[in-house]
Design a protein around this motif. Structure first.
Motif, PDB file in Angstrom:
ATOM      1  N   ARG A  21      40.141  26.875  16.596  1.00 30.63           N
ATOM      2  CA  ARG A  21      39.938  27.156  18.021  1.00 30.63           C
ATOM      3  C   ARG A  21      40.721  26.237  18.949  1.00 30.63           C
ATOM      4  NH1 ARG A  21      33.833  28.054  16.946  1.00 30.63           N
ATOM      5  NH2 ARG A  21      33.845  30.269  16.427  1.00 30.63           N
ATOM      6  N   GLN A  22      41.023  25.035  18.524  1.00 27.64           N
ATOM      7  CA  GLN A  22      41.683  24.068  19.408  1.00 27.64           C
ATOM      8  C   GLN A  22      43.182  24.009  19.087  1.00 27.64           C
ATOM      9  OE1 GLN A  22      38.609  20.911  18.642  1.00 27.64           O
ATOM     10  NE2 GLN A  22      38.568  20.860  20.891  1.00 27.64           N
ATOM     11  N   VAL A  23      43.837  25.130  19.328  1.00 27.19           N
ATOM     12  CA  VAL A  23      45.247  25.293  18.962  1.00 27.19           C
ATOM     13  C   VAL A  23      46.148  24.354  19.763  1.00 27.19           C
ATOM     14  CG1 VAL A  23      47.160  26.945  18.847  1.00 27.19           C
ATOM     15  CG2 VAL A  23      44.847  27.665  18.225  1.00 27.19           C
ATOM     16  N   ALA A  24      45.980  24.302  21.073  1.00 31.95           N
ATOM     17  CA  ALA A  24      46.825  23.440  21.902  1.00 31.95           C
ATOM     18  C   ALA A  24      46.633  21.973  21.528  1.00 31.95           C
ATOM     19  CB  ALA A  24      46.517  23.661  23.384  1.00 31.95           C
ATOM     20  N   GLU A  25      45.398  21.587  21.262  1.00 31.19           N
ATOM     21  CA  GLU A  25      45.104  20.197  20.918  1.00 31.19           C
ATOM     22  C   GLU A  25      45.739  19.814  19.586  1.00 31.19           C
ATOM     23  OE1 GLU A  25      42.987  22.501  21.953  1.00 31.19           O
ATOM     24  OE2 GLU A  25      41.586  21.668  23.424  1.00 31.19           O
ATOM     25  N   LYS A  26      45.642  20.698  18.602  1.00 31.15           N
ATOM     26  CA  LYS A  26      46.235  20.379  17.302  1.00 31.15           C
ATOM     27  C   LYS A  26      47.752  20.323  17.405  1.00 31.15           C
ATOM     28  CE  LYS A  26      46.423  24.894  15.016  1.00 31.15           C
ATOM     29  NZ  LYS A  26      45.794  25.785  14.071  1.00 31.15           N
ATOM     30  N   GLN A  27      48.360  21.182  18.224  1.00 27.68           N
ATOM     31  CA  GLN A  27      49.801  21.132  18.412  1.00 27.68           C
ATOM     32  C   GLN A  27      50.215  19.831  19.093  1.00 27.68           C
ATOM     33  OE1 GLN A  27      50.618  24.840  20.441  1.00 27.68           O
ATOM     34  NE2 GLN A  27      50.855  25.951  18.504  1.00 27.68           N
ATOM     35  N   ALA A  28      49.451  19.391  20.083  1.00 29.17           N
ATOM     36  CA  ALA A  28      49.754  18.143  20.782  1.00 29.17           C
ATOM     37  C   ALA A  28      49.703  16.941  19.841  1.00 29.17           C
ATOM     38  CB  ALA A  28      48.787  17.945  21.949  1.00 29.17           C
ATOM     39  N   LEU A  29      48.841  17.010  18.826  1.00 28.80           N
ATOM     40  CA  LEU A  29      48.707  15.921  17.859  1.00 28.80           C
ATOM     41  C   LEU A  29      49.621  16.095  16.643  1.00 28.80           C
ATOM     42  CD1 LEU A  29      44.838  15.491  18.011  1.00 28.80           C
ATOM     43  CD2 LEU A  29      46.548  13.845  18.789  1.00 28.80           C
ATOM     44  N   GLY A  30      50.375  17.195  16.613  1.00 25.54           N
ATOM     45  CA  GLY A  30      51.269  17.436  15.484  1.00 25.54           C
ATOM     46  C   GLY A  30      50.544  17.794  14.207  1.00 25.54           C
ATOM     47  N   ILE A  31      49.395  18.439  14.343  1.00 25.17           N
ATOM     48  CA  ILE A  31      48.601  18.847  13.184  1.00 25.17           C
ATOM     49  C   ILE A  31      49.069  20.223  12.746  1.00 25.17           C
ATOM     50  CG2 ILE A  31      46.288  19.465  12.390  1.00 25.17           C
ATOM     51  CD1 ILE A  31      45.236  17.365  14.435  1.00 25.17           C
ATOM     52  N   ARG A  32      49.517  20.315  11.501  1.00 23.94           N
ATOM     53  CA  ARG A  32      50.020  21.581  10.974  1.00 23.94           C
ATOM     54  C   ARG A  32      49.101  22.207   9.936  1.00 23.94           C
ATOM     55  NH1 ARG A  32      56.262  19.679  10.419  1.00 23.94           N
ATOM     56  NH2 ARG A  32      56.624  19.565  12.649  1.00 23.94           N
ATOM     57  N   MET A  33      48.162  21.406   9.421  1.00 23.46           N
ATOM     58  CA  MET A  33      47.236  21.911   8.405  1.00 23.46           C
ATOM     59  C   MET A  33      45.831  21.398   8.680  1.00 23.46           C
ATOM     60  SD  MET A  33      49.155  21.647   4.730  1.00 23.46           S
ATOM     61  CE  MET A  33      47.682  22.342   3.967  1.00 23.46           C
ATOM     62  N   GLN A  34      44.854  22.234   8.305  1.00 23.83           N
ATOM     63  CA  GLN A  34      43.478  21.765   8.320  1.00 23.83           C
ATOM     64  C   GLN A  34      43.375  20.645   7.285  1.00 23.83           C
ATOM     65  OE1 GLN A  34      44.527  24.592   6.987  1.00 23.83           O
ATOM     66  NE2 GLN A  34      43.740  24.607   4.918  1.00 23.83           N
ATOM     67  N   SER A  35      42.341  19.885   7.338  1.00 26.89           N
ATOM     68  CA  SER A  35      42.077  18.720   6.473  1.00 26.89           C
ATOM     69  C   SER A  35      42.994  17.552   6.787  1.00 26.89           C
ATOM     70  CB  SER A  35      42.124  19.076   4.972  1.00 26.89           C
ATOM     71  OG  SER A  35      43.463  19.248   4.515  1.00 26.89           O
ATOM     72  N   THR A  36      43.615  17.571   7.972  1.00 32.58           N
ATOM     73  CA  THR A  36      44.418  16.438   8.427  1.00 32.58           C
ATOM     74  C   THR A  36      43.498  15.407   9.065  1.00 32.58           C
ATOM     75  OG1 THR A  36      46.360  17.828   8.818  1.00 32.58           O
ATOM     76  CG2 THR A  36      46.282  15.731   9.990  1.00 32.58           C
ATOM     77  N   LEU A  37      43.697  14.164   8.705  1.00 34.04           N
ATOM     78  CA  LEU A  37      42.976  13.038   9.301  1.00 34.04           C
ATOM     79  C   LEU A  37      44.011  12.122   9.941  1.00 34.04           C
ATOM     80  CD1 LEU A  37      40.593  12.238   6.303  1.00 34.04           C
ATOM     81  CD2 LEU A  37      40.021  13.515   8.382  1.00 34.04           C
ATOM     82  N   ILE A  38      43.773  11.737  11.199  1.00 38.05           N
ATOM     83  CA  ILE A  38      44.705  10.854  11.906  1.00 38.05           C
ATOM     84  C   ILE A  38      43.917   9.683  12.474  1.00 38.05           C
ATOM     85  CG2 ILE A  38      46.521  10.663  13.631  1.00 38.05           C
ATOM     86  CD1 ILE A  38      46.580  13.743  13.733  1.00 38.05           C
TER      87      ILE A  38
END
Length: 132
Positions: free
Chosen positions: A86-103
């Protein structure tokens, strides 16, 4: 047969436990831009969890994250769970390309990132980078 006073005491203890359990789990907060930027501005230690409900790896990571949220050594760590679907813009801003990403972050600085890691020791080590 259980005596009425003993039964009432057991019932009260169960009620306290039921109320206390959700408050411990509340240490993992939903991701929001406002919460993330506020924590960064305060120089806080942050762990972003890009979670998808359908993801088996995310489900394997969850117990370790819940444990970290309740450990005194990680009491200063803000854990923010981003909804991967659901948080597509937020994940793009953080450079998240896959679920199960931890930053991990310390304020504005990214201190580490992992994708698909389920090892409790590796997740703990990643979270520790935000605290140093």
């Amino acid at each position: 047969m259980v005596q009425p006073r003993l039964f009432a005491a057991l019932l009260a203890a169960a009620a306290v436990t039921a109320v206390a359990a959700p408050s411990q789990a509340a240490a993992i907060q939903p991701f929001s831009e406002a919460a993330f930027h506020a924590a960064q501005a305060q120089g806080r230690s942050i762990l972003v969890d890009a979670h998808a409900d359908w993801c088996p790896i995310c489900h394997l990571q969850a117990p370790t994250l819940a444990k970290l949220a309740n450990e005194p050594a990680f009491s200063k760590l803000v854990i923010l769970r981003l909804n991967y679907d659901r948080q597509v813009a937020e994940k793009q801003a953080l450079g998240i390309r896959m679920q199960s990403t931890l930053i991990a972050f310390k304020g504005n600085k990214e201190t580490g990132r992992s994708v698909g890691v389920t090892s409790a020791s590796q997740i703990t080590a990643l979270a520790q980078t935000a605290l140093n």
